[in-house]
Each structure stands twice: as C-alpha cells, then as structure tokens.
Design a protein around this motif. Structure first.
Motif, short mmCIF file in Angstrom:
data_model
loop_
_atom_site.label_atom_id
_atom_site.label_comp_id
_atom_site.label_asym_id
_atom_site.label_seq_id
_atom_site.Cartn_x
_atom_site.Cartn_y
_atom_site.Cartn_z
N PRO A 1 0.84 -1.21 0.00
CA PRO A 1 0.00 0.00 0.00
C PRO A 1 0.87 1.26 0.00
O PRO A 1 2.09 1.20 0.18
N ASN A 2 0.22 2.38 -0.24
CA ASN A 2 0.89 3.65 -0.02
C ASN A 2 1.00 3.90 1.48
O ASN A 2 0.47 3.15 2.29
N GLY A 3 1.69 4.95 1.85
CA GLY A 3 1.92 5.18 3.27
C GLY A 3 1.72 6.63 3.67
O GLY A 3 1.25 7.46 2.90
N LEU B 1 -7.22 9.76 1.99
CA LEU B 1 -7.86 9.22 3.19
C LEU B 1 -6.83 8.99 4.29
O LEU B 1 -7.07 9.31 5.46
N LEU B 2 -5.68 8.44 3.92
CA LEU B 2 -4.61 8.25 4.90
C LEU B 2 -4.17 9.59 5.47
O LEU B 2 -3.94 9.72 6.68
N GLU B 3 -4.04 10.59 4.60
CA GLU B 3 -3.58 11.90 5.05
C GLU B 3 -4.58 12.50 6.04
O GLU B 3 -4.18 13.04 7.09
N PRO C 1 -11.77 13.72 10.89
CA PRO C 1 -12.81 12.73 10.63
C PRO C 1 -13.10 12.62 9.13
O PRO C 1 -12.95 13.59 8.38
N VAL C 2 -13.54 11.43 8.71
CA VAL C 2 -13.70 11.14 7.29
C VAL C 2 -15.09 10.60 7.00
O VAL C 2 -15.63 9.78 7.74
N LEU C 3 -15.67 11.09 5.90
CA LEU C 3 -16.88 10.53 5.30
C LEU C 3 -16.53 10.18 3.86
O LEU C 3 -16.08 11.05 3.10
N VAL D 1 -3.61 4.33 11.31
CA VAL D 1 -2.76 4.55 10.13
C VAL D 1 -1.28 4.64 10.52
O VAL D 1 -0.40 4.23 9.76
N ALA D 2 -1.01 5.18 11.71
CA ALA D 2 0.39 5.24 12.17
C ALA D 2 0.95 3.84 12.35
O ALA D 2 2.14 3.59 12.12
N ARG D 3 0.08 2.93 12.76
CA ARG D 3 0.51 1.56 13.01
C ARG D 3 0.61 0.74 11.71
O ARG D 3 1.54 -0.05 11.54
N GLU D 4 -0.33 0.93 10.80
CA GLU D 4 -0.44 0.04 9.65
C GLU D 4 0.19 0.59 8.37
O GLU D 4 0.51 -0.18 7.46
N TYR D 5 0.33 1.91 8.27
CA TYR D 5 0.82 2.51 7.04
C TYR D 5 2.04 3.38 7.36
O TYR D 5 1.93 4.35 8.11
#
Length: 366
Positions: free
Chosen positions: A159-161, A272-274, A281-283, A340-344
């Motif tokens: 994935p991207n990071g 979305l990661l950013e 929060p994201v929709l 995201v800090a953990r996975e990407y």
C-alpha cells in the motif's frame, strides 16, 4: 521543490525514492521539465532527469514515457514504472536486460475523462503492467484481486503510506473566510470520478452555516470544473480554494470539521490516509478501494463514516449527521490516527519495495 504536485503517484515516488537514496542506492527520477520549475537536478539525494513531452491531454504522458523508457535501457539495475499507461513501454528496458518493476495505482482506463482511443490505450497499458515487468506491485487488495481475475497474474500488495505530521492551527487559510471546526473539506482533483458534483448538490440540501472548502484543481477537466462553479454559484458557503500544498494543506486537514471523499473510482486513496493522519474525521463513499483503507479486520473495525456510492440522498443524511456530531467524530478520528500510524508507514513501504528490487536483481543474476 516537491514532487507532490498532482496526485498520489507523485507523493509515492517522492517518499520512496528519497528513502532509497538515504539507504545508499543511486536513484534517478525521470521528470517532465515543465513541472520541475526550479530546474533542479538533485532533490534530497535523488537525481532528477528532465525530459521533454508533448504537452497535450492525450500525448503528454505517453510521449514523455516513451523517451523515459529509452533513457532507462542503459545504466540501471532496476527500472520502476508507476501507473498503468507508462507500462506500455516497460518492455524496452526489459529487452535491454534491465530489471523491470511496475506499481499499479489504479485502473486509469476507468476514469471518466478518457474516451475512445485513449481508453483503449490505457486498457492496453493495464494489460502490459501485468505482462511485461518482472514483478508487479499493486497498492490495494482490490487491485490484487482484479489482476488475479483479469490477467491470471500474481501481484505483490504494497500500500501507499504516510509520514508523521504535526497539526497546524488555522492561519493562512483565514483568507478563505473559514474558521476552525466550521468547514467541511473536499481535497482531491476536480474530476468526475471524485464525485465533486454529487457533494455540491448534497451539501446544498444541508441546513448549516458551515462552509464547504473545495480544495484541488482540474486535470484536463476545465469544462467539468466550470460546471461545478456554476452549480455552486448561488451558494456563498461553497468556496473553491484551488490546489493547496505544504502548510496550507496541513492547515486544511488540521482544522476541518470533517473531510468528504465521494469518489466512484479509486486505486488507493492517499488522501484518506492523510486525513486520518491529521486526526480529521472522514466521510467517504463505500467503494471497495475506500473501504480497504478505512476498515480493518474485514470490516470488524471502521475508522470513517461511509455512504452508498452515488446516492445523493444517503450523502445528504450522512452530512447532516456529521455536522451535528461532535464527540463521536473526534473519538473515531483519534482511533483512526493510531491505526494509520501503526499500519501505514513509508519506511515499511520502502522496505517492501526494496525487497522486490532485490528479488528481481537476484533472479536476473542467477
């Protein structure tokens, strides 16, 4: 100079290439001279090679890539193509004995701006990306499944990071008349598949004094952008900010009530990661590529609100809900940032990319 000019592809190239250079690799990035405005030939240890292009909608990428592929036929151990279109020429460095890797960031032929012959060429590029390179990387599990089904091709999922960030107080963005926690953010290219028109129509049905900050520029979509401006002309709450970079972009994420991504097509949406990285929060629409980012454990945990792709009514309802929410938004956003800090991580992405390079080189040396 930053390579982060238009899309997730440029961001990925920048983040990976500078890390590889820092590890002692000799890294070159082929650039279109028009966008290397400072004329630099070295960026954070990465050599920049400017090559010309025919700057029209249909010929810019393909003309530049053809020259780049010829350039890559000598003097390199590994040649890495990004995106499907350029992969049409990936056979050239392979025929000259170079190791060839491709990263697929999305199925470009599905984008609405491409019609007729251009769509056919991009379809051919997608096929080539699964056939010509020694190894093919995909940035989402959705793409991995597509390549297995469509081409019978095994691919490597990387994935991207994201990189660690510091939230910024609202300062420069005050010029747009927005206040912290009092605007909804859209941040992406203004193209049909991003669903900008759907968001504007839905927002106009929401009773709120919040602003809608539309951040981004077109990509050979001037008519579409003009139609968006006409659609929004009667609503002073809707603000077109153009593209934002650096601290401006950081401020936009840091101070929004929430961000909306109503796209109908994505590869692996870095935006979305950013947003999650800034605890914004994201929709987002519930297309598989978006869910691949915002859900974990096969949907057991969700780090964003979603709505039915293409449904204006559902988007209106979710907008109303998130405008009225407060604590629940912040709680989910805090968990999303940890996720995201953990996975990407761009360091991890670089590790995995480097492993692919070594595997190709070692196979060629057998």
């Amino acid at each position: 100079m930053s390579l982060d000019l238009f899309s997730g592809v440029e961001r990925a190239v920048e983040e990976i290439s500078v890390r590889l250079a820092a590890r002692g690799h000799e890294v070159s990035v082929v650039c279109r001279g028009r966008y290397n405005l400072g004329g630099e030939n070295l960026y954070r240890g990465v050599r920049l090679k400017n090559l010309p292009a025919i700057y029209t909608k249909h010929l810019e990428a393909i003309s530049h890539t053809a020259l780049g592929a010829v350039e890559a036929m000598r003097g390199y151990d590994i040649v890495h193509f990004h995106a499907t279109g350029p992969c049409l020429f990936s056979f050239l460095p392979r025929c000259s004995g170079r190791g060839v890797v491709a990263t697929v960031h999305g199925l470009d032929w599905q984008r609405e701006k491409w019609k007729g012959f251009a769509k056919m060429v991009l379809k051919a590029g997608a096929w080539a990306s699964g056939r010509f390179p020694h190894r093919t990387i995909v940035v989402s599990r959705v793409l991995r499944q597509y390549y297995a089904d469509a081409y019978g091709r095994p691919t490597t999922y990387i994935p991207n990071g994201i990189a660690p960030v510091v939230k910024k107080p609202l300062d420069r963005l005050g010029r747009f008349g927005v206040r912290p926690d009092h605007y909804i953010l859209f941040l992406s290219r203004l193209v049909p598949e991003k669903g900008c028109h759907l968001l504007i129509r839905a927002f106009q049905k929401v009773q709120t004094d919040m602003k809608l900050l539309m951040v981004g520029g077109g990509s050979y979509t001037a008519n579409y952008v003009e139609s968006l401006r006409k659609m929004a002309a009667s609503d002073p709450r809707i603000i077109f900010a153009g593209a934002l970079y650096g601290d401006d972009k950081a401020e936009a994420f840091s101070n929004a009530r929430f961000m909306v991504l109503p796209s109908t097509l994505e590869g692996m949406p870095i935006v979305l990661l950013e947003a999650m990285n800034y605890e914004c929060p994201v929709l987002c629409s519930n297309i598989p590529a978006n869910l691949d980012v915002v859900e974990a454990g096969g949907g057991q945990s969700s780090y964003a609100q979603t709505f039915e792709c293409g449904s204006e009514n559902d988007l209106v309802q979710q907008l109303k809900s998130m405008v009225e929410s407060d604590f629940s938004l912040k709680e989910t956003a805090a968990r999303a940032r940890q996720y995201v800090a953990r996975e990407y991580s761009w360091d991890r992405v670089t590790d995995l990319t480097e492993e692919v390079y070594f595997s190709v080189r070692n196979a060629l040396n057998v």
